[in-house]
Design a protein around this motif. Structure first.
Motif, PDB file in Angstrom:
ATOM      1  N   PRO A   1       0.828  -1.211   0.000  1.00  0.00           N
ATOM      2  CA  PRO A   1       0.000   0.000   0.000  1.00  0.00           C
ATOM      3  C   PRO A   1       0.863   1.262   0.000  1.00  0.00           C
ATOM      4  CG  PRO A   1      -0.830  -1.585   1.600  1.00  0.00           C
ATOM      5  CD  PRO A   1       0.478  -2.120   1.093  1.00  0.00           C
ATOM      6  N   GLY A   2       0.560   2.173  -0.918  1.00  0.00           N
ATOM      7  CA  GLY A   2       1.316   3.419  -1.036  1.00  0.00           C
ATOM      8  C   GLY A   2       2.469   3.368  -2.020  1.00  0.00           C
ATOM      9  N   ASP A   3       2.903   2.178  -2.439  1.00  0.00           N
ATOM     10  CA  ASP A   3       3.996   2.039  -3.405  1.00  0.00           C
ATOM     11  C   ASP A   3       3.559   2.504  -4.790  1.00  0.00           C
ATOM     12  OD1 ASP A   3       5.771   0.932  -1.593  1.00  0.00           O
ATOM     13  OD2 ASP A   3       5.588  -1.122  -2.338  1.00  0.00           O
ATOM     14  N   THR A   4       4.534   2.984  -5.559  1.00  0.00           N
ATOM     15  CA  THR A   4       4.323   3.260  -6.973  1.00  0.00           C
ATOM     16  C   THR A   4       5.031   2.174  -7.756  1.00  0.00           C
ATOM     17  OG1 THR A   4       4.171   5.631  -6.590  1.00  0.00           O
ATOM     18  CG2 THR A   4       4.671   4.914  -8.840  1.00  0.00           C
ATOM     19  N   VAL A   5       4.270   1.406  -8.529  1.00  0.00           N
ATOM     20  CA  VAL A   5       4.809   0.318  -9.340  1.00  0.00           C
ATOM     21  C   VAL A   5       4.796   0.769 -10.788  1.00  0.00           C
ATOM     22  CG1 VAL A   5       4.531  -2.093 -10.048  1.00  0.00           C
ATOM     23  CG2 VAL A   5       3.958  -1.404  -7.702  1.00  0.00           C
ATOM     24  N   THR A   6       5.962   0.693 -11.428  1.00  0.00           N
ATOM     25  CA  THR A   6       6.096   1.103 -12.826  1.00  0.00           C
ATOM     26  C   THR A   6       6.516  -0.112 -13.647  1.00  0.00           C
ATOM     27  OG1 THR A   6       6.747   3.310 -12.120  1.00  0.00           O
ATOM     28  CG2 THR A   6       7.213   2.709 -14.409  1.00  0.00           C
ATOM     29  N   LEU A   7       5.793  -0.338 -14.738  1.00  0.00           N
ATOM     30  CA  LEU A   7       6.060  -1.476 -15.623  1.00  0.00           C
ATOM     31  C   LEU A   7       6.386  -0.967 -17.009  1.00  0.00           C
ATOM     32  CD1 LEU A   7       2.812  -3.376 -14.633  1.00  0.00           C
ATOM     33  CD2 LEU A   7       5.079  -3.933 -13.798  1.00  0.00           C
ATOM     34  N   ASP A   8       7.417  -1.556 -17.620  1.00  0.00           N
ATOM     35  CA  ASP A   8       7.598  -1.372 -19.063  1.00  0.00           C
ATOM     36  C   ASP A   8       7.624  -2.779 -19.648  1.00  0.00           C
ATOM     37  OD1 ASP A   8      10.232  -2.397 -18.923  1.00  0.00           O
ATOM     38  OD2 ASP A   8      11.108  -0.417 -18.714  1.00  0.00           O
ATOM     39  N   ASN A   9       8.046  -2.947 -20.867  1.00  0.00           N
ATOM     40  CA  ASN A   9       7.955  -4.262 -21.505  1.00  0.00           C
ATOM     41  C   ASN A   9       8.642  -5.378 -20.731  1.00  0.00           C
ATOM     42  OD1 ASN A   9       6.382  -3.371 -23.582  1.00  0.00           O
ATOM     43  ND2 ASN A   9       8.111  -2.841 -24.872  1.00  0.00           N
ATOM     44  N   THR A  10       9.817  -5.123 -20.170  1.00  0.00           N
ATOM     45  CA  THR A  10      10.562  -6.196 -19.508  1.00  0.00           C
ATOM     46  C   THR A  10      11.008  -5.864 -18.090  1.00  0.00           C
ATOM     47  OG1 THR A  10      12.617  -5.411 -20.508  1.00  0.00           O
ATOM     48  CG2 THR A  10      11.441  -7.174 -21.664  1.00  0.00           C
ATOM     49  N   HIS A  11      10.760  -4.653 -17.605  1.00  0.00           N
ATOM     50  CA  HIS A  11      11.249  -4.270 -16.283  1.00  0.00           C
ATOM     51  C   HIS A  11      10.116  -3.857 -15.354  1.00  0.00           C
ATOM     52  CE1 HIS A  11      14.787  -3.587 -18.920  1.00  0.00           C
ATOM     53  NE2 HIS A  11      15.398  -4.198 -17.909  1.00  0.00           N
ATOM     54  N   VAL A  12      10.370  -4.035 -14.068  1.00  0.00           N
ATOM     55  CA  VAL A  12       9.449  -3.598 -13.029  1.00  0.00           C
ATOM     56  C   VAL A  12      10.240  -2.733 -12.064  1.00  0.00           C
ATOM     57  CG1 VAL A  12       7.957  -4.326 -11.125  1.00  0.00           C
ATOM     58  CG2 VAL A  12       8.075  -5.709 -13.203  1.00  0.00           C
ATOM     59  N   SER A  13       9.682  -1.575 -11.712  1.00  0.00           N
ATOM     60  CA  SER A  13      10.290  -0.695 -10.713  1.00  0.00           C
ATOM     61  C   SER A  13       9.280  -0.446  -9.611  1.00  0.00           C
ATOM     62  CB  SER A  13      10.702   0.647 -11.324  1.00  0.00           C
ATOM     63  OG  SER A  13      11.697   0.458 -12.303  1.00  0.00           O
ATOM     64  N   VAL A  14       9.779  -0.375  -8.383  1.00  0.00           N
ATOM     65  CA  VAL A  14       8.929  -0.056  -7.241  1.00  0.00           C
ATOM     66  C   VAL A  14       9.541   1.156  -6.561  1.00  0.00           C
ATOM     67  CG1 VAL A  14       7.983  -0.861  -5.048  1.00  0.00           C
ATOM     68  CG2 VAL A  14       8.251  -2.472  -6.951  1.00  0.00           C
ATOM     69  N   ASN A  15       8.767   2.229  -6.455  1.00  0.00           N
ATOM     70  CA  ASN A  15       9.218   3.495  -5.859  1.00  0.00           C
ATOM     71  C   ASN A  15      10.530   3.975  -6.473  1.00  0.00           C
ATOM     72  OD1 ASN A  15       6.969   3.291  -4.226  1.00  0.00           O
ATOM     73  ND2 ASN A  15       8.099   2.424  -2.512  1.00  0.00           N
ATOM     74  N   GLY A  16      10.643   3.800  -7.795  1.00  0.00           N
ATOM     75  CA  GLY A  16      11.810   4.279  -8.522  1.00  0.00           C
ATOM     76  C   GLY A  16      12.987   3.321  -8.550  1.00  0.00           C
ATOM     77  N   THR A  17      12.920   2.202  -7.866  1.00  0.00           N
ATOM     78  CA  THR A  17      14.005   1.216  -7.858  1.00  0.00           C
ATOM     79  C   THR A  17      13.655   0.072  -8.790  1.00  0.00           C
ATOM     80  OG1 THR A  17      14.542   1.734  -5.564  1.00  0.00           O
ATOM     81  CG2 THR A  17      15.362  -0.361  -6.419  1.00  0.00           C
ATOM     82  N   GLN A  18      14.496  -0.128  -9.810  1.00  0.00           N
ATOM     83  CA  GLN A  18      14.257  -1.226 -10.751  1.00  0.00           C
ATOM     84  C   GLN A  18      14.609  -2.550 -10.087  1.00  0.00           C
ATOM     85  OE1 GLN A  18      15.498  -0.663 -14.857  1.00  0.00           O
ATOM     86  NE2 GLN A  18      16.123  -2.793 -14.949  1.00  0.00           N
ATOM     87  N   LEU A  19      13.724  -3.530 -10.220  1.00  0.00           N
ATOM     88  CA  LEU A  19      13.942  -4.834  -9.616  1.00  0.00           C
ATOM     89  C   LEU A  19      14.757  -5.729 -10.538  1.00  0.00           C
ATOM     90  CD1 LEU A  19      10.344  -5.594  -8.259  1.00  0.00           C
ATOM     91  CD2 LEU A  19      12.220  -4.396  -7.115  1.00  0.00           C
ATOM     92  N   THR A  20      15.665  -6.482  -9.951  1.00  0.00           N
ATOM     93  CA  THR A  20      16.395  -7.517 -10.667  1.00  0.00           C
ATOM     94  C   THR A  20      15.821  -8.837 -10.186  1.00  0.00           C
ATOM     95  OG1 THR A  20      18.362  -6.124 -10.690  1.00  0.00           O
ATOM     96  CG2 THR A  20      18.678  -8.461 -11.171  1.00  0.00           C
ATOM     97  N   GLU A  21      14.838  -9.338 -10.914  1.00  0.00           N
ATOM     98  CA  GLU A  21      14.056 -10.482 -10.469  1.00  0.00           C
ATOM     99  C   GLU A  21      14.596 -11.788 -11.065  1.00  0.00           C
ATOM    100  OE1 GLU A  21       9.630  -8.948  -9.998  1.00  0.00           O
ATOM    101  OE2 GLU A  21      10.458  -8.491 -11.980  1.00  0.00           O
TER     102      GLU A  21
END
Length: 178
Positions: free
Chosen positions: A81-101
């Motif tokens: 709750p409260g997070d900003t999740v950003t998606l592009d074609n192959t990446h996911v970022s949460v609160n401006g931090t790109q995840l290395t999944e």
């Protein structure tokens, strides 16, 4: 002898009640969580995990589908709750931090978007990102906290797949909480 039988029955009933309200098994019948969970794997769900602490990013949860509560799903939480999740074609970022999944089978997001997770709701995704039955789709939405059954902690069947379910805390450790 009757006293012993009564004690055994009482202890059995007590153990059954405690287990019934604290753990549950779930059959992951699909391919949505591959490669971490295989089709038809059974997982043990801790039903009291979120009675004392909030769900965390990376937790694999079992929950009732918000649109059809007769269906039960298993997904990974990536947005609190409260997070900003950003998606592009192959990446996911949460609160401006790109995840290395490292646990994702094939990175794929069908729609590029940025969303803010509402209060008391969670953004959940499949590990097999080729499937799209999760929060990445506009009409699917978020999972309300009240719909969460519990945290998946152990895969126990089939026996050659027994393992604890990894929450990958290192993937989410650097995300700033909003």
């Amino acid at each position: 002898m009757i006293r012993d039988i009564i004690e055994i029955v009482a202890i059995t009933v007590l153990v059954f009640i405690v287990l019934h309200f604290t753990i549950q098994s779930y059959n992951g019948d699909g391919i949505t969580m591959q490669p971490g969970l295989a089709k038809n794997e059974y997982v043990m769900v801790n039903k009291v995990a979120y009675k004392f602490k909030a769900p965390e990013r990376g937790d694999v949860i079992v929950f009732n589908n918000p649109h059809d509560t007769t269906k039960v799903f298993i997904k990974r939480i990536i947005g609190l709750p409260g997070d900003t999740v950003t998606l592009d074609n192959t990446h996911v970022s949460v609160n401006g931090t790109q995840l290395t999944e490292s646990y994702v089978k094939t990175p794929f997001n069908p729609e590029g978007k940025s969303v803010k997770v509402p209060a008391n709701q969670y953004f959940v995704v499949d590990d097999n990102r080729q499937t799209t039955d999760d929060s990445r789709i506009y009409n699917w939405g978020y999972v309300p906290k009240d719909f969460i059954i519990g945290k998946a902690v152990l895969s126990f069947w089939p026996l050659n797949h027994v393992h604890f379910i990894n929450t990958y805390p290192d993937v989410y450790a650097h995300i700033k909480t909003k």
